[in-house]
Design a protein around this motif. Structure first.
Motif, PDB file in Angstrom:
ATOM      1  N   MET A 205      34.302  30.154  29.611  1.00 13.03           N
ATOM      2  CA  MET A 205      34.430  30.133  31.060  1.00 13.03           C
ATOM      3  C   MET A 205      33.283  29.331  31.659  1.00 13.03           C
ATOM      4  O   MET A 205      32.132  29.520  31.324  1.00 13.03           O
ATOM      5  CB  MET A 205      34.422  31.557  31.610  1.00 13.03           C
ATOM      6  N   LYS A 206      33.638  28.444  32.584  1.00 16.16           N
ATOM      7  CA  LYS A 206      32.616  27.621  33.198  1.00 16.16           C
ATOM      8  C   LYS A 206      31.748  28.454  34.124  1.00 16.16           C
ATOM      9  O   LYS A 206      32.152  29.487  34.650  1.00 16.16           O
ATOM     10  CB  LYS A 206      33.283  26.480  33.984  1.00 16.16           C
TER      11      LYS A 206
ATOM     12  N   PHE B  88      32.634  31.659  36.727  1.00 12.58           N
ATOM     13  CA  PHE B  88      32.006  32.984  36.631  1.00 12.58           C
ATOM     14  C   PHE B  88      31.488  33.438  37.990  1.00 12.58           C
ATOM     15  O   PHE B  88      31.717  34.578  38.411  1.00 12.58           O
ATOM     16  CB  PHE B  88      30.856  32.942  35.624  1.00 12.58           C
ATOM     17  N   TRP B  89      30.786  32.562  38.699  1.00 14.92           N
ATOM     18  CA  TRP B  89      30.198  32.951  39.976  1.00 14.92           C
ATOM     19  C   TRP B  89      31.257  33.188  41.035  1.00 14.92           C
ATOM     20  O   TRP B  89      31.110  34.081  41.887  1.00 14.92           O
ATOM     21  CB  TRP B  89      29.201  31.896  40.447  1.00 14.92           C
ATOM     22  N   ARG B  90      32.324  32.419  41.019  1.00 13.17           N
ATOM     23  CA  ARG B  90      33.388  32.631  42.003  1.00 13.17           C
ATOM     24  C   ARG B  90      34.065  33.978  41.783  1.00 13.17           C
ATOM     25  O   ARG B  90      34.329  34.717  42.740  1.00 13.17           O
ATOM     26  CB  ARG B  90      34.407  31.497  41.930  1.00 13.17           C
ATOM     27  N   ILE B  91      34.334  34.294  40.514  1.00 10.46           N
ATOM     28  CA  ILE B  91      34.968  35.582  40.207  1.00 10.46           C
ATOM     29  C   ILE B  91      34.016  36.732  40.475  1.00 10.46           C
ATOM     30  O   ILE B  91      34.396  37.772  41.035  1.00 10.46           O
ATOM     31  CB  ILE B  91      35.441  35.593  38.739  1.00 10.46           C
ATOM     32  N   ALA B  92      32.751  36.551  40.100  1.00  9.52           N
ATOM     33  CA  ALA B  92      31.754  37.596  40.336  1.00  9.52           C
ATOM     34  C   ALA B  92      31.583  37.862  41.836  1.00  9.52           C
ATOM     35  O   ALA B  92      31.443  39.026  42.256  1.00  9.52           O
ATOM     36  CB  ALA B  92      30.419  37.190  39.723  1.00  9.52           C
TER      37      ALA B  92
ATOM     38  N   ALA C 214      38.604  32.381  44.166  1.00  8.18           N
ATOM     39  CA  ALA C 214      38.345  32.646  42.751  1.00  8.18           C
ATOM     40  C   ALA C 214      39.436  32.107  41.830  1.00  8.18           C
ATOM     41  O   ALA C 214      39.286  32.155  40.603  1.00  8.18           O
ATOM     42  CB  ALA C 214      38.191  34.158  42.520  1.00  8.18           C
ATOM     43  N   LEU C 215      40.516  31.580  42.394  1.00  4.44           N
ATOM     44  CA  LEU C 215      41.611  31.063  41.578  1.00  4.44           C
ATOM     45  C   LEU C 215      41.177  29.809  40.811  1.00  4.44           C
ATOM     46  O   LEU C 215      40.369  29.023  41.300  1.00  4.44           O
ATOM     47  CB  LEU C 215      42.817  30.740  42.462  1.00  4.44           C
TER      48      LEU C 215
ATOM     49  N   LEU D 191      27.449  35.708  49.055  1.00  8.30           N
ATOM     50  CA  LEU D 191      26.601  36.715  48.414  1.00  8.30           C
ATOM     51  C   LEU D 191      25.678  37.387  49.431  1.00  8.30           C
ATOM     52  O   LEU D 191      25.505  38.609  49.425  1.00  8.30           O
ATOM     53  CB  LEU D 191      25.796  36.076  47.281  1.00  8.30           C
ATOM     54  N   ALA D 192      25.085  36.584  50.314  1.00 11.67           N
ATOM     55  CA  ALA D 192      24.197  37.144  51.334  1.00 11.67           C
ATOM     56  C   ALA D 192      24.963  38.047  52.295  1.00 11.67           C
ATOM     57  O   ALA D 192      24.513  39.157  52.625  1.00 11.67           O
ATOM     58  CB  ALA D 192      23.517  36.015  52.106  1.00 11.67           C
TER      59      ALA D 192
END
Length: 316
Positions: free
Chosen positions: A1-2, A6-10, A89-90, A107-108
């Motif tokens: 996984m790129k 990862f960050w978009r899904i997280a 996240a898609l 995130l903020a």
């Protein structure tokens, strides 16, 4: 996984967690508030599903909307933002530059949202002040998110065009909440002694100034949707203060009507002035941002050459 995936899904998972946590905390407060009122023999009015400390300061604050406004606005915003988080996240949105720029702001914002949910459910004066400050800190984050998604700057197609609307509502509601929450903090700190005869025209003036600022900010952002939450806020104040403080109630009602008229004109247009950039088609954006791969190496080479900027050397 790129890494970007990862960050978009997280971020999407974190957003859902923040929404669930805040909603659960609010639900707990509602149950406690309802139980308290059911056991109260004084016949006090059951107006807000909030802890006692909040209810007492809300009663003194003339520009707090009725409880129904909070339910309508937050349920709409949370539902819309949740859908947007799933969309970003898609896999098809991996190369969406707007979503990439928005990640830090997401995130903020969701962190501050969880902090707000934590203190808004607590029954003490310090929590009132902290929740108000959290709202004020969250407003710049929401506006940063608004700008990173290029709302009012770039027209987009597909689901993203409509899923950006909740961000506009979020920014608008936090702007109104920043104004509404300030008297809560001042009253909690005992820095202002309530006086209905004096506070009624002052509150009406604050509402008028807020309406003017809201329209100017919406125009600056080139985003009519930003104004929609103000209608709910003004309407909530009107229904709450119609008989208690008529000056405030009538002012709020007139401002709500004025905003409805403005929105009837500007919402169909979708903007106050032309966008800075042309429409970005999803398929074109994906083609431009993705590496060119064809079965014919020669055709791929030609395509890459066409995408290179034309050099002006030797043309003079």
């Amino acid at each position: 996984m790129k890494n970007s995936s990862f960050w978009r899904i997280a971020t999407a998972v974190f957003a859902v967690g923040s929404i669930i946590y805040t909603t659960t905390s609010s639900s707990r407060s509602r149950q406690q508030s309802k139980a308290r009122h059911d056991a109260d023999q004084s016949g006090s009015e059951y107006e807000y599903d909030v802890p006692v400390e909040y209810e007492e300061v809300f009663e003194k604050n003339m520009i707090v909307p009725a409880g129904w406004a909070f339910g309508v606005v937050w349920s709409t915003i949370y539902s819309g933002l949740g859908a947007l988080m799933v969309h970003q996240a898609l896999p098809s949105q991996e190369n969406n530059p707007r979503y990439q720029k928005a990640l830090p702001w997401w995130l903020a914002s969701w962190t501050l949202n969880a902090i707000f949910g934590r203190f808004f459910s607590q029954n003490d004066p310090q929590s009132i002040i902290i929740s108000d400050l959290t709202t004020k800190f969250n407003l710049p984050a929401a506006l940063g998110l608004h700008q990173s998604l290029e709302i009012g700057k770039t027209d987009v197609s597909g689901p993203e065009k409509y899923l950006r609307i909740p961000v506009s509502l979020y920014a608008g509601w936090l702007t109104a909440a920043t104004v509404v929450g300030t008297p809560n903090t001042i009253l909690t700190l005992n820095a202002w002694e309530p006086d209905e005869e004096r506070d009624e025209p002052v509150s009406a003036g604050i509402l008028s100034a807020t309406a003017g600022a809201g329209y100017l900010i919406a125009n600056r952002l080139n985003d009519p949707w930003y104004m929609v939450p103000f209608v709910a806020g003004f309407s909530g104040i009107a229904t709450r203060q119609w008989e208690k403080q008529p000056v405030v109630g009538w002012t709020a009602a007139m401002l709500a009507a004025a905003y409805v008229g403005l929105l009837a004109y500007w919402l169909p247009k979708g903007k106050f002035h032309e966008f800075d950039e042309y429409t970005v088609e999803d398929t074109k954006a994906e083609l431009i941002s993705s590496p060119i791969e064809t079965w014919e190496p020669h055709q791929a080479g030609i395509a890459r050459e066409r995408m290179k900027p034309i050099e002006a050397e030797g043309l003079d």
